[in-house]
Design a protein around this motif. Structure first.
Motif, PDB file in Angstrom:
ATOM      1  N   SER A  11       0.782  -1.006   0.105  1.00 37.93           N
ATOM      2  CA  SER A  11      -0.063   0.024   0.074  1.00 37.93           C
ATOM      3  C   SER A  11       0.985   1.263  -0.079  1.00 37.93           C
ATOM      4  CB  SER A  11      -1.012   0.001   1.290  1.00 37.93           C
ATOM      5  OG  SER A  11      -1.689  -1.010   1.140  1.00 37.93           O
ATOM      6  N   GLU A  12       0.601   2.089  -0.951  1.00 36.95           N
ATOM      7  CA  GLU A  12       1.448   3.305  -0.950  1.00 36.95           C
ATOM      8  C   GLU A  12       0.433   4.526  -0.658  1.00 36.95           C
ATOM      9  OE1 GLU A  12       4.418   3.279  -1.590  1.00 36.95           O
ATOM     10  OE2 GLU A  12       4.780   1.310  -2.224  1.00 36.95           O
ATOM     11  N   ARG A  13       1.185   5.387   0.328  1.00 33.68           N
ATOM     12  CA  ARG A  13       0.219   6.540   0.920  1.00 33.68           C
ATOM     13  C   ARG A  13       0.978   7.809   0.808  1.00 33.68           C
ATOM     14  NH1 ARG A  13      -3.996   6.193   3.510  1.00 33.68           N
ATOM     15  NH2 ARG A  13      -5.270   4.525   3.461  1.00 33.68           N
ATOM     16  N   PRO A  14       0.368   8.860   0.385  1.00 34.32           N
ATOM     17  CA  PRO A  14       0.750  10.374   0.607  1.00 34.32           C
ATOM     18  C   PRO A  14       1.096  10.655   1.910  1.00 34.32           C
ATOM     19  CG  PRO A  14      -1.365  10.647  -0.215  1.00 34.32           C
ATOM     20  CD  PRO A  14      -1.129   9.154  -0.238  1.00 34.32           C
ATOM     21  N   VAL A  15       2.079  11.302   2.326  1.00 38.27           N
ATOM     22  CA  VAL A  15       1.974  11.800   3.525  1.00 38.27           C
ATOM     23  C   VAL A  15       1.531  13.365   3.520  1.00 38.27           C
ATOM     24  CG1 VAL A  15       3.480  12.933   5.710  1.00 38.27           C
ATOM     25  CG2 VAL A  15       3.909  10.895   4.527  1.00 38.27           C
ATOM     26  N   LYS A  16       0.436  13.693   4.333  1.00 37.67           N
ATOM     27  CA  LYS A  16      -0.309  14.972   4.270  1.00 37.67           C
ATOM     28  C   LYS A  16      -0.341  15.655   5.463  1.00 37.67           C
ATOM     29  CE  LYS A  16      -3.439  13.418   0.610  1.00 37.67           C
ATOM     30  NZ  LYS A  16      -4.893  13.418   0.059  1.00 37.67           N
TER      31      LYS A  16
END
Length: 121
Positions: free
Chosen positions: A110-115
């Protein structure tokens, strides 16, 4: 996960928090910047990559660590999609060839952006 490499105090604090999280993580995980260079990783990820320690990963790209096997294209495409859209990509199965073991393993990624708190990547 991807984090902008801005040298702000806020970015440094966020990186410190992720590093602490990774130090205590039982699973392989990592954080990359928008140039796809490793900023932080868990010890489990370092073991998976045959690195002696996490510090050996920092500042490097997958190509520097693994060469250019075919499975890296899928991984890189996923990471670039997250950067471009700001949306996560979850539960993608990626085959990874482990040359030393003469076998292929399959990782659910799973790839997620850091916000930030405003929702900005």
């Amino acid at each position: 996960m991807v984090l902008d490499r801005a040298n702000s105090k806020k970015s440094k604090l966020a990186l410190s928090a992720y590093t602490e999280f990774f130090n205590n993580s039982p699973i392989p995980c990592y954080l990359k910047d928008t140039d796809l260079k490793y900023l932080a990783a868990s010890e489990k990820f370092a073991v998976l990559t045959n690195s002696k320690c996490v510090e050996d990963l920092i500042g490097k790209t997958d190509e520097e660590l693994f060469g250019s096997p075919d499975h890296l294209k899928l991984q890189k495409d996923l990471e670039l999609k997250v950067i471009a859209t700001g949306e996560p990509v979850e539960n993608v199965v990626i085959p990874i060839e482990i040359v030393e073991l003469s076998r292929t393993i399959y990782c659910r990624c799973s790839e997620r952006p850091v916000k930030d708190s405003k929702g900005t990547s």
